[in-house]
Design an enzyme around this catalytic site. Structure first.
Site, PDB file in Angstrom:
ATOM      1  N   GLN A  60      -0.051   7.964  -4.160  1.00  0.00           N
ATOM      2  CA  GLN A  60       0.444   6.950  -5.056  1.00  0.00           C
ATOM      3  C   GLN A  60       0.680   7.679  -7.135  1.00  0.00           C
ATOM      4  O   GLN A  60       0.166   8.773  -6.825  1.00  0.00           O
ATOM      5  CB  GLN A  60      -0.898   6.581  -5.212  1.00  0.00           C
ATOM      6  CG  GLN A  60      -1.333   5.513  -4.298  1.00  0.00           C
ATOM      7  CD  GLN A  60      -2.885   5.085  -4.142  1.00  0.00           C
ATOM      8  OE1 GLN A  60      -3.046   5.183  -5.069  1.00  0.00           O
ATOM      9  NE2 GLN A  60      -3.157   4.161  -3.105  1.00  0.00           N
ATOM     10  N   GLY A  61       1.379   6.896  -7.832  1.00  0.00           N
ATOM     11  CA  GLY A  61       1.869   7.567  -8.973  1.00  0.00           C
ATOM     12  C   GLY A  61       3.103   7.752  -8.795  1.00  0.00           C
ATOM     13  O   GLY A  61       2.986   8.393  -9.953  1.00  0.00           O
ATOM     14  N   LEU A  78       0.537  -1.225  -0.064  1.00  0.00           N
ATOM     15  CA  LEU A  78      -0.078  -0.204   0.077  1.00  0.00           C
ATOM     16  C   LEU A  78       1.013   1.188   0.055  1.00  0.00           C
ATOM     17  O   LEU A  78       1.795   1.634   0.697  1.00  0.00           O
ATOM     18  CB  LEU A  78      -0.804  -0.266   1.238  1.00  0.00           C
ATOM     19  CG  LEU A  78      -1.725   1.096   1.313  1.00  0.00           C
ATOM     20  CD1 LEU A  78      -2.964   1.749   0.318  1.00  0.00           C
ATOM     21  CD2 LEU A  78      -2.576   1.210   3.253  1.00  0.00           C
ATOM     22  N   GLU A 126       0.110 -12.323  -4.011  1.00  0.00           N
ATOM     23  CA  GLU A 126      -0.410 -13.142  -2.903  1.00  0.00           C
ATOM     24  C   GLU A 126      -1.833 -12.286  -3.368  1.00  0.00           C
ATOM     25  O   GLU A 126      -1.969 -10.997  -3.020  1.00  0.00           O
ATOM     26  CB  GLU A 126      -1.104 -12.784  -1.712  1.00  0.00           C
ATOM     27  CG  GLU A 126      -1.713 -13.220  -0.795  1.00  0.00           C
ATOM     28  CD  GLU A 126      -2.068 -13.390   0.448  1.00  0.00           C
ATOM     29  OE1 GLU A 126      -0.738 -13.315   1.418  1.00  0.00           O
ATOM     30  OE2 GLU A 126      -3.397 -14.203   0.988  1.00  0.00           O
ATOM     31  N   GLY A 132       6.341   6.586  -7.984  1.00  0.00           N
ATOM     32  CA  GLY A 132       6.605   6.006  -8.548  1.00  0.00           C
ATOM     33  C   GLY A 132       7.154   4.463  -7.289  1.00  0.00           C
ATOM     34  O   GLY A 132       8.536   3.975  -7.278  1.00  0.00           O
TER      35      GLY A 132
HETATM   36  C1  LIG Z   1      -1.455  -8.340  -2.906  1.00  0.00           C
HETATM   37  C2  LIG Z   1      -1.273  -6.980  -3.219  1.00  0.00           C
HETATM   38  O1  LIG Z   1      -1.022  -5.765  -1.496  1.00  0.00           O
HETATM   39  S1  LIG Z   1      -3.319  -6.415  -3.712  1.00  0.00           S
HETATM   40  C3  LIG Z   1      -3.665  -4.701  -3.531  1.00  0.00           C
HETATM   41  C4  LIG Z   1      -2.855  -4.026  -4.163  1.00  0.00           C
HETATM   42  N1  LIG Z   1      -2.056  -2.622  -3.275  1.00  0.00           N
HETATM   43  C5  LIG Z   1      -3.904  -1.542  -3.624  1.00  0.00           C
HETATM   44  O2  LIG Z   1      -4.576  -1.848  -3.800  1.00  0.00           O
HETATM   45  C6  LIG Z   1      -3.933  -0.512  -2.782  1.00  0.00           C
HETATM   46  C7  LIG Z   1      -4.400   0.113  -3.380  1.00  0.00           C
HETATM   47  N2  LIG Z   1      -2.657   0.906  -4.743  1.00  0.00           N
HETATM   48  C8  LIG Z   1      -1.446   1.257  -4.123  1.00  0.00           C
HETATM   49  O3  LIG Z   1      -1.500   1.456  -2.925  1.00  0.00           O
HETATM   50  C9  LIG Z   1      -0.629   1.921  -5.361  1.00  0.00           C
HETATM   51  O4  LIG Z   1      -1.348   2.300  -6.198  1.00  0.00           O
HETATM   52  C10 LIG Z   1       0.034   0.282  -5.475  1.00  0.00           C
HETATM   53  C11 LIG Z   1       0.922   0.172  -4.939  1.00  0.00           C
HETATM   54  C12 LIG Z   1      -0.580  -0.732  -6.614  1.00  0.00           C
HETATM   55  C13 LIG Z   1       1.318   1.079  -7.258  1.00  0.00           C
HETATM   56  O5  LIG Z   1       2.162   1.976  -6.078  1.00  0.00           O
HETATM   57  P1  LIG Z   1       2.218   3.398  -6.828  1.00  0.00           P
HETATM   58  O6  LIG Z   1       3.355   4.446  -6.199  1.00  0.00           O
HETATM   59  O7  LIG Z   1       1.404   4.334  -6.843  1.00  0.00           O
HETATM   60  O8  LIG Z   1       2.860   3.088  -8.381  1.00  0.00           O
HETATM   61  P2  LIG Z   1       3.673   3.435  -8.933  1.00  0.00           P
HETATM   62  O9  LIG Z   1       3.953   5.222  -9.328  1.00  0.00           O
HETATM   63  O10 LIG Z   1       5.577   3.010  -8.220  1.00  0.00           O
HETATM   64  O11 LIG Z   1       4.082   2.363  -9.985  1.00  0.00           O
HETATM   65  C14 LIG Z   1       3.386   3.276 -11.057  1.00  0.00           C
HETATM   66  C15 LIG Z   1       3.631   2.930 -12.804  1.00  0.00           C
HETATM   67  O12 LIG Z   1       5.258   2.771 -12.669  1.00  0.00           O
HETATM   68  C16 LIG Z   1       5.788   3.598 -14.367  1.00  0.00           C
HETATM   69  N3  LIG Z   1       6.759   1.776 -14.487  1.00  0.00           N
HETATM   70  C17 LIG Z   1       6.477   0.449 -14.192  1.00  0.00           C
HETATM   71  N4  LIG Z   1       8.320   0.366 -14.082  1.00  0.00           N
HETATM   72  C18 LIG Z   1       9.074   1.256 -14.161  1.00  0.00           C
HETATM   73  C19 LIG Z   1      10.459   1.635 -14.233  1.00  0.00           C
HETATM   74  N5  LIG Z   1      10.603   0.918 -14.779  1.00  0.00           N
HETATM   75  N6  LIG Z   1      10.590   3.166 -14.227  1.00  0.00           N
HETATM   76  C20 LIG Z   1       9.692   4.253 -14.717  1.00  0.00           C
HETATM   77  N7  LIG Z   1       8.425   4.188 -14.352  1.00  0.00           N
HETATM   78  C21 LIG Z   1       7.926   2.242 -13.786  1.00  0.00           C
HETATM   79  C22 LIG Z   1       4.321   2.407 -14.558  1.00  0.00           C
HETATM   80  O13 LIG Z   1       4.415   2.086 -15.650  1.00  0.00           O
HETATM   81  C23 LIG Z   1       3.803   3.127 -13.813  1.00  0.00           C
HETATM   82  O14 LIG Z   1       2.908   4.344 -14.055  1.00  0.00           O
HETATM   83  P3  LIG Z   1       1.270   4.260 -15.536  1.00  0.00           P
HETATM   84  O15 LIG Z   1       0.531   3.762 -14.471  1.00  0.00           O
HETATM   85  O16 LIG Z   1       1.169   5.426 -15.935  1.00  0.00           O
HETATM   86  O17 LIG Z   1       1.874   3.696 -16.427  1.00  0.00           O
END
Ligand SMILES: CC(=O)SCCNC(=O)CCNC(=O)[C@H](O)C(C)(C)COP(=O)(O)OP(=O)(O)OC[C@H]1O[C@@H](n2cnc3c(N)ncnc32)[C@H](O)[C@@H]1OP(=O)(O)O
Length: 468
Positions: free
Chosen positions: A260-261, A254, A287, A263
């Site tokens: 969020q979004g 989380l 999971e 990185g």
């Molecule tokens: C098992 C479980 O826990 S299931 C439940 C998962 N958790 C949730 O649903 C809770 C709510 N959501 C969250 O907490 C978050 O959105 C998460 C954890 C799912 C993702 O974390 P975030 O910090 O939002 O994601 P983050 O910003 O790091 O990554 C997203 C972007 O990185 C991009 N990215 C991926 N790899 C790379 C890379 N190597 N370099 C640069 N960017 C990258 C992705 O393409 C994505 O961008 P896009 O959506 O525009 O395509």
């Protein structure tokens, strides 16, 4: 007799009317509609009623029958959740209360189901911003720092007030969950997981297999002490793998909604991958990842596999066979990875078989020319063949029982399905979707294949952009 009947019916009718009139006067209000939850990081944000409004999942499940709250006129529940100490305070207001036949819903049990002991009264809550200001810092400072990074957080307004001398750094810190202070901090984070992750449930913090990976933001300035805030976290479980290894399973991740979004989630996943590789565990699984988490994971793993020399020849061979094939129905072996490629990716990258297959399809797609219609047709057929194999256990009722291994995220060595094949590569196989039931299944399968192709194209496009 007639009279008796009349007198017997009268109270029943009256009862019906009564119920109708109650339904009109008090239809109640859904918890989802009257509750707003704000993340706040200071007293000022509570007083000025600011804060980051989150979009919780299914508040209704915590309140009464089907989430309906009865007996209040103009009910509003504003909940303030501190991102400093993770305590909460519920500001409940309403014009009046009246029992309209369904009673007056007690709000306390519902709120306690979500927030438990973190729910405080207003004064106590406001005080926590000073009394507990160092609570995350004090606990996290005892953890192992796995990595540091700085971000240009355009979307993060909390950086806006920083003076030129301030520095902001993010750290990923690993801690054992069964240490008491860490367990206590996690227990305060549970409400956030209940509110923001579908189907999440608390875990046994006393189990030594659990680790928590925190992402924290450290602000250093000359004038004040170092300020440390929680940005996100992930729960990782380590379990035994026969005969002498362990596996890691990511059970929860989380990133707090304001962050969020940006990185953080990606870096958190990269840290977990790095630990899996450096500690040479058997593999890393997830999971029940959400759709977005699976997308993010596949982007990351595809990028890793693209740079992984040992599988490059196998990808090239499979991709060229899809381009060259003139067969109407390419055999499944055309697009399937060789076993040694799956194995070496598990050994070196710690990618498990099911995830490998997903990324393999993306790698093949990246190697194809979308203008070459024959190769795209072959690619679709190979995706379809795999999808069909995944649902083959529906084919019960046909001669010739078989046992197939079905990879899963937990333990692909352990899952098998008994099925009765129709002859996969023969014409006979086409008959499996002939009856009415079969037509329905074919429709669903086609939908599944289309969705899978869309996902592949989306991730491939993102991965190409990231590499350009
Ligand atoms: C098992 C479980 O826990 S299931 C439940 C998962 N958790 C949730 O649903 C809770 C709510 N959501 C969250 O907490 C978050 O959105 C998460 C954890 C799912 C993702 O974390 P975030 O910090 O939002 O994601 P983050 O910003 O790091 O990554 C997203 C972007 O990185 C991009 N990215 C991926 N790899 C790379 C890379 N190597 N370099 C640069 N960017 C990258 C992705 O393409 C994505 O961008 P896009 O959506 O525009 O395509």
């Amino acid at each position: 007799m007639a009279l008796k009947q009349k007198s017997a019916e009268a109270p029943a009718d009256a009862k019906k009317r009564k119920i109708v009139s109650f339904a009109k006067t008090d239809r109640g209000v859904e918890a989802n509609e009257c509750i707003k939850i704000f993340l706040v990081s200071s007293q000022d944000e509570v007083v000025s009623k600011e804060g980051f409004c989150i979009d919780p999942i299914g508040l209704n499940q915590y309140f009464g029958e089907a989430g309906i709250i009865y007996g209040y006129k103009d009910l509003k529940i504003n909940i303030w959740l501190s991102t400093v100490s993770f305590h909460a305070y519920a500001d409940i207001s309403y014009a009046s209360t009246a029992d309209g036949g369904k009673g007056i819903t007690d709000l306390k049990p519902g709120l306690e189901n979500i927030f438990g002991e973190a729910l405080l009264d207003k004064n106590e809550f406001l005080q926590t911003f000073s009394t507990e200001s160092q609570c995350v810092g004090n606990i996290v400072s005892a953890g192992t720092v796995l990595g540091c990074y700085s971000l240009n957080e355009d979307g993060d307004s909390s950086d806006a007030h920083l003076s030129d001398q301030s520095t902001v750094e993010h750290q990923i810190v690993r801690m054992n969950l069964h240490s008491l202070p860490v367990g206590l901090l996690y227990s305060r984070l549970v409400p956030l997981t209940l509110l923001l992750i579908d189907g999440s449930s608390p875990i046994d913090v006393t189990d030594p297999g659990w680790h928590v990976y925190f992402v924290v933001k450290r602000v250093r300035s000359h004038s004040a002490d170092c300020d440390l805030r929680l940005v996100g976290f992930s729960l990782i479980y380590r379990f035994y793998h026969h005969p002498d290894n362990t596996r890691l399973r990511l059970s929860l991740i989380l990133v707090l909604p304001p962050h969020q979004g940006l990185g953080h989630g990606r870096r958190l996943l990269e840290s977990v991958n790095a630990v899996a590789v450096s500690e040479n565990v058997y593999d890393l699984t997830m999971e029940e990842p959400s759709e977005y988490l699976q997308y993010l994971r596949s982007c990351l793993d595809t990028l890793r596999m693209l740079d992984f020399e040992p599988i490059k020849p196998a990808v090239n061979t499979a991709a060229s066979s899809l381009m060259d094939s003139v067969s109407k129905k390419p055999s499944k072996s055309l697009a399937d990875p060789p076993a040694h490629a799956v194995e070496i990716a598990r050994q070196k990258l710690k990618i498990n078989k099911k995830q490998f297959l997903r990324c393999w399809e993306i790698l093949l797609y990246l190697n194809l020319d979308p203008k070459n219609l024959k190769s795209m047709e072959n690619f679709r057929a190979s995706i379809a063949a795999r999808a069909e194999r995944d649902v083959l256990n529906n084919d019960i009722g046909v001669k010739g029982k078989r046992l197939i291994e079905v990879p899963n995220d937990y333990d692909h060595d352990m899952t098998f399905v008994v099925y009765y094949p129709l002859g996969e590569d023969s014409d006979e196989a086409d008959g499996r979707f002939d009856d009415e039931n079969g037509a329905d299944q074919r429709k669903q399968l086609n939908k599944m294949i289309d969705k899978r192709l869309e996902e592949i194209a989306e991730i491939a496009e993102r991965v190409s952009l990231l590499r350009s």
